[in-house]
Design a protein around this motif. Structure first.
Motif, mmCIF file in Angstrom:
data_model
loop_
_atom_site.group_PDB
_atom_site.id
_atom_site.type_symbol
_atom_site.label_atom_id
_atom_site.label_comp_id
_atom_site.label_asym_id
_atom_site.label_seq_id
_atom_site.Cartn_x
_atom_site.Cartn_y
_atom_site.Cartn_z
ATOM 1 N N TYR A 138 -5.947 2.025 -35.484
ATOM 2 C CA TYR A 138 -5.991 1.077 -34.370
ATOM 3 C C TYR A 138 -6.344 -0.319 -34.892
ATOM 4 O O TYR A 138 -5.713 -1.313 -34.536
ATOM 5 N N GLY A 171 -5.048 2.989 -26.123
ATOM 6 C CA GLY A 171 -4.778 1.704 -25.492
ATOM 7 C C GLY A 171 -3.793 0.845 -26.273
ATOM 8 O O GLY A 171 -3.281 -0.153 -25.762
ATOM 9 N N GLU A 173 -0.786 1.239 -27.301
ATOM 10 C CA GLU A 173 0.588 1.197 -26.804
ATOM 11 C C GLU A 173 0.770 -0.020 -25.881
ATOM 12 O O GLU A 173 1.777 -0.713 -25.944
ATOM 13 N N ILE A 174 -0.242 -0.295 -25.058
ATOM 14 C CA ILE A 174 -0.176 -1.426 -24.131
ATOM 15 C C ILE A 174 -0.616 -2.718 -24.818
ATOM 16 O O ILE A 174 0.027 -3.750 -24.683
ATOM 17 N N GLU A 175 -1.691 -2.640 -25.604
ATOM 18 C CA GLU A 175 -2.188 -3.843 -26.279
ATOM 19 C C GLU A 175 -1.155 -4.423 -27.244
ATOM 20 O O GLU A 175 -1.084 -5.634 -27.428
ATOM 21 N N VAL A 177 1.924 -4.704 -26.910
ATOM 22 C CA VAL A 177 3.001 -5.429 -26.246
ATOM 23 C C VAL A 177 2.869 -6.938 -26.462
ATOM 24 O O VAL A 177 3.851 -7.636 -26.666
ATOM 25 N N SER A 178 1.618 -7.432 -26.467
ATOM 26 C CA SER A 178 1.429 -8.874 -26.579
ATOM 27 C C SER A 178 1.105 -9.338 -27.998
ATOM 28 O O SER A 178 0.751 -10.486 -28.223
ATOM 29 N N ARG A 182 5.225 -6.953 -32.941
ATOM 30 C CA ARG A 182 4.544 -5.726 -32.518
ATOM 31 C C ARG A 182 5.134 -4.443 -33.073
ATOM 32 O O ARG A 182 4.455 -3.449 -33.201
ATOM 33 N N SER A 213 5.970 10.749 -27.926
ATOM 34 C CA SER A 213 6.644 9.802 -27.031
ATOM 35 C C SER A 213 7.470 8.866 -27.904
ATOM 36 O O SER A 213 7.338 8.876 -29.128
ATOM 37 N N GLY A 215 7.375 5.521 -27.634
ATOM 38 C CA GLY A 215 6.823 4.197 -27.345
ATOM 39 C C GLY A 215 6.627 3.359 -28.601
ATOM 40 O O GLY A 215 7.200 3.633 -29.655
ATOM 41 N N LEU A 216 5.787 2.336 -28.465
ATOM 42 C CA LEU A 216 5.591 1.380 -29.556
ATOM 43 C C LEU A 216 4.934 1.985 -30.798
ATOM 44 O O LEU A 216 5.157 1.516 -31.912
#
Ligand code: ADP
Ligand code: MG
Length: 340
Positions: A138, A171, A173-175, A177-178, A182, A213, A215-216
């Motif tokens: 992380y 968290g 995956e969402i963090e 994004v910005s 990424r 998944s 995802g990112l």
């Protein structure tokens, strides 16, 4: 029946012959049945009524000797970075990551596991600390902390290191994004880490355990890696969702990482007694041909028990059919070499 007085090395020879580096011509998959047969071949030597400890020590010796009787694995020309991915949960990604990594390390390779699943199951199986607050992947992804600062050596197996995943990763995956660039955060970190370690210090294999998944997090792995290792569970819905995974791979190849190849398919939880398993194996082989390893991993209780002892099956029960299968699968993968 094997002579109960026969020496260990004879039994080891027999095991080595049976698990030799190349499957017999026409052998499609090695089955749980065959593995079980080997175990029962060894039983007269080991003695069914011996204590579990004695049995495990004997098994360990057999495996160690069997391994020594075959050519040792040579290090690959360059670090092979394998992404273990399949967006289906419970197909054996984590189990495959940790056991293949352990098997390679036991055969003299230097191996790094990157746990990219917030559940941290790979960290658990490798006895790598991963409670909240421990420096983890992380910190690398979000704050750019070098991998060299977050990796830990396996307390069980020489030549094996792991980058833990803590619950914070949930968290990410969402963090992410910005965050700038990424999808290539892991790639950058890994390249820096690999560039710093050369010669004898070099990692021979990096295995990245992905979450279930697309995802990112998985995207970061696909951008960081070169080869993909897809575990496929030998059951009815096995191939469902594979199309979506392969589409994602094509997308990543086209836009983010042209090097990426699906190099290896491993059948997991294979049950030789069912026609279903054989059917799935046939279908998978028809599609992926020689990228499917001829060693399939049998369904085995020992494999699923090992993580609760903070172990891989490679140390928990090295002589079990599951451990022998992972040893053989890892060997096959190493001997086939990187596919480009
Ligand atoms: P994933 O990482 O794809 O979600 P896991 O590796 O965690 O899958 O495996 C899912 C479950 O199946 C786990 O409980 C694991 O212990 C078990 N399992 C995996 N491989 C085997 C096997 N060959 N035999 C028996 N159980 C297995
Ligand atoms: Mg997993």
């Amino acid at each position: 029946m094997t002579d109960p007085n026969s020496s260990l090395s004879e039994a080891a020879l027999a095991a080595a012959a049976r698990f030799g580096p190349h499957p017999a011509p026409g052998t499609r998959v090695r089955t749980a049945g065959e593995m079980a047969e080997v175990e029962s071949d060894l039983n007269p030597v080991v003695g069914d009524d011996s204590t579990p400890l004695a049995k495990s020590v004997e098994h360990h010796l057999l495996v160690t000797e069997g391994r020594r009787l075959r050519a040792p694995l040579t290090r690959p020309d360059e670090t092979r970075v394998l992404v273990v991915a399949n967006q289906k949960g419970g197909v054996g990604k984590t189990t495959t990551t940790v056991n293949v990594a352990a098997a390679l390390a036991q055969q003299g390779q230097r191996v790094l596991v990157v746990d990219l699943d917030p559940q941290g199951n790979a960290s658990t199986a490798l006895s790598i600390e991963h409670h909240r607050g421990v420096p983890s992947v992380y910190d690398t992804l979000i704050d750019g902390v070098p991998l060299a600062e977050v990796l830990q050596a396996s307390p069980e197996i020489d030549g094996l290191w792991a980058v833990p995943a803590t619950i914070d990763l949930a968290g990410a995956e969402i963090e992410l994004v910005s965050v700038v660039a990424r999808e290539s955060r892991l790639r950058r970190a890994l390249q820096t880490c690999l560039a710093e370690r050369t010669g004898d210090e070099r990692f021979d294999y990096v295995l990245i355990d992905c979450p279930p998944s697309l995802g990112l997090l998985t995207l970061n792995a696909l951008v960081a890696g070169v080869e993909m290792l897809i575990p496929i569970q030998a059951e009815y819905y096995a191939l469902e969702g594979l199309g979506q995974l392969l589409e994602t791979v094509e997308m990543v190849k086209a836009h983010l990482n042209p090097e990426l190849v699906v190099s290896t398919i491993l059948l997991t939880m294979y049950d030789a007694r069912t026609r279903l398993s054989a059917g799935v194996a046939e279908e998978v082989r028809a599609h992926f041909t020689d990228r499917v390893l001829s060693t399939a991993i049998p369904r085995s209780v020992r494999i699923s028990e090992a993580p609760s002892y903070g172990q891989t099956v490679m140390t928990y029960d090295p002589g079990s059919p599951g451990a022998l299968s992972y040893l053989e699968a890892a060997r096959e993968m190493a001997l086939k070499g990187a596919r480009r």
